[in-house]
Design a protein around this motif. Structure first.
Motif, PDB file in Angstrom:
ATOM      1  N   LYS A  11       0.848  -1.198   0.000  1.00 17.17           N
ATOM      2  CA  LYS A  11       0.000   0.000   0.000  1.00 17.17           C
ATOM      3  C   LYS A  11       0.880   1.243   0.000  1.00 17.17           C
ATOM      4  O   LYS A  11       1.764   1.388   0.836  1.00 17.17           O
ATOM      5  N   ILE A  12       0.646   2.153  -0.955  1.00 19.03           N
ATOM      6  CA  ILE A  12       1.460   3.364  -1.040  1.00 19.03           C
ATOM      7  C   ILE A  12       0.677   4.633  -0.733  1.00 19.03           C
ATOM      8  O   ILE A  12       1.281   5.698  -0.521  1.00 19.03           O
ATOM      9  N   THR A  51      -4.081  12.413  -9.913  1.00 18.89           N
ATOM     10  CA  THR A  51      -3.561  12.176  -8.563  1.00 18.89           C
ATOM     11  C   THR A  51      -3.042  10.754  -8.424  1.00 18.89           C
ATOM     12  O   THR A  51      -1.950  10.525  -7.890  1.00 18.89           O
ATOM     13  N   ILE A  52      -3.808   9.774  -8.920  1.00 17.70           N
ATOM     14  CA  ILE A  52      -3.384   8.381  -8.833  1.00 17.70           C
ATOM     15  C   ILE A  52      -2.131   8.158  -9.675  1.00 17.70           C
ATOM     16  O   ILE A  52      -1.170   7.523  -9.226  1.00 17.70           O
ATOM     17  N   ILE A 107      -2.681  -0.426  -8.456  1.00 17.28           N
ATOM     18  CA  ILE A 107      -4.130  -0.539  -8.580  1.00 17.28           C
ATOM     19  C   ILE A 107      -4.827   0.306  -7.523  1.00 17.28           C
ATOM     20  O   ILE A 107      -4.295   0.558  -6.435  1.00 17.28           O
ATOM     21  N   TRP A 108      -6.030   0.734  -7.861  1.00 14.07           N
ATOM     22  CA  TRP A 108      -6.901   1.504  -6.968  1.00 14.07           C
ATOM     23  C   TRP A 108      -8.335   1.162  -7.330  1.00 14.07           C
ATOM     24  O   TRP A 108      -8.666   0.961  -8.502  1.00 14.07           O
ATOM     25  N   SER A 109      -9.210   1.103  -6.342  1.00 15.62           N
ATOM     26  CA  SER A 109     -10.642   0.957  -6.610  1.00 15.62           C
ATOM     27  C   SER A 109     -11.425   1.610  -5.484  1.00 15.62           C
ATOM     28  O   SER A 109     -10.938   1.726  -4.347  1.00 15.62           O
ATOM     29  N   ASP A 110     -12.638   2.039  -5.805  1.00 16.71           N
ATOM     30  CA  ASP A 110     -13.466   2.683  -4.788  1.00 16.71           C
ATOM     31  C   ASP A 110     -14.389   1.704  -4.081  1.00 16.71           C
ATOM     32  O   ASP A 110     -15.088   2.086  -3.133  1.00 16.71           O
ATOM     33  N   SER A 147     -10.509  -0.229   0.016  1.00 16.96           N
ATOM     34  CA  SER A 147     -11.043   0.713  -0.965  1.00 16.96           C
ATOM     35  C   SER A 147     -10.354   2.067  -0.832  1.00 16.96           C
ATOM     36  O   SER A 147      -9.919   2.469   0.250  1.00 16.96           O
ATOM     37  N   ASN A 148     -10.252   2.777  -1.963  1.00 12.78           N
ATOM     38  CA  ASN A 148      -9.681   4.128  -2.030  1.00 12.78           C
ATOM     39  C   ASN A 148      -8.212   4.187  -1.609  1.00 12.78           C
ATOM     40  O   ASN A 148      -7.723   5.234  -1.183  1.00 12.78           O
ATOM     41  N   CYS A 149      -7.512   3.057  -1.741  1.00 12.93           N
ATOM     42  CA  CYS A 149      -6.086   2.993  -1.465  1.00 12.93           C
ATOM     43  C   CYS A 149      -5.353   2.565  -2.739  1.00 12.93           C
ATOM     44  O   CYS A 149      -5.901   1.835  -3.557  1.00 12.93           O
ATOM     45  N   ILE A 150      -4.116   3.019  -2.894  1.00 15.98           N
ATOM     46  CA  ILE A 150      -3.290   2.643  -4.040  1.00 15.98           C
ATOM     47  C   ILE A 150      -2.282   1.600  -3.590  1.00 15.98           C
ATOM     48  O   ILE A 150      -1.631   1.758  -2.556  1.00 15.98           O
ATOM     49  N   TYR A 151      -2.158   0.522  -4.387  1.00 16.90           N
ATOM     50  CA  TYR A 151      -1.249  -0.574  -4.057  1.00 16.90           C
ATOM     51  C   TYR A 151      -0.279  -0.809  -5.216  1.00 16.90           C
ATOM     52  O   TYR A 151      -0.652  -0.702  -6.385  1.00 16.90           O
TER      53      TYR A 151
END
Length: 212
Positions: A11-12, A51-52, A107-110, A147-151
């Motif tokens: 997780k970043i 942003t992502i 990856i990111w998802s809401d 959710s709402n995190c970038i990995y």
């Protein structure tokens, strides 16, 4: 020949909220090409995702260095789509992004965050055989991203889309891919802000490696 798989994603970033009021689908859209300058070129309708993309680029440089970064092609997959009950907007099943490569994916998802498993799994270095092996692994538990995190994922992360068991809704999913290769399958999105003209090759019916 077998290699070891089963690392967790890293997780970043957390609490990354992106507008999902417009549905769309972009598959492996190039947003920066090696040798074509340093700017990330996003079509206007995808500016909401900058942003992502920026966070992924910053993490890549921090983790792997600027020299390696400038050798990469960067691709954006972005899907904001209606998700029926019993389905997902991505292909089902355990798999590894960038299998048998040095590609790095973010990856990111809401919602319906990606599931993954950890362990010390030995997989044959073959795209079709390894997919069969991944989907017949014995593991203690499956874990979920948030959710709402970038990995950040490398090829060692075995993961799969989570299936929607509730009422239909709109799901937003984003993937940023870093690769030295040209992703050249027909159906990939074309970025008209970049000057390139690759030969595009037919997709297979089974899960595709991004290049042929």
């Amino acid at each position: 020949m077998k290699n070891t798989y089963g690392l967790p994603p890293i997780k970043i970033a957390s609490d990354v909220i992106i507008d999902n009021s417009e549905m769309y689908f972009y598959q492996y859209l190039p947003v920066r090409l090696s040798g074509k300058g340093s700017a990330i070129l996003l079509p206007n309708q995808l500016e909401r995702l900058r942003t992502i993309v920026n966070k992924a680029c910053e993490d890549f440089i921090k983790e792997f260095g600027a020299d390696k970064y400038y050798l990469q092609n960067i691709y954006l997959t972005a899907k904001c789509l209606y998700t029926p009950t019993g389905s997902n907007i991505n292909r089902p099943g355990w798999h590894s992004d960038g299998f048998m490569t040095d590609d790095i994916n973010y990856i990111w998802s809401d919602s319906l965050p990606t599931e993954y498993i950890t362990g010390n799994f030995q997989l044959i270095q073959d795209h079709e055989i390894s997919l069969y092996e991944m989907n017949h692994l014995i593991y203690d538990q499956k874990l979920k991203c948030q959710s709402n995190c970038i990995y950040r994922l490398n090829q060692s992360v075995i993961h799969r889309p989570q299936i929607n068991i509730n009422n239909p809704f709109v799901r937003h999913f984003v993937k940023i891919s870093f690769s030295k290769e040209q992703y050249n399958l027909k159906g990939n999105a074309h970025n008209y802000l970049l000057d390139y003209n690759w030969e595009m090759k037919d997709r297979s019916l089974e899960r595709n490696h991004p290049i042929k």
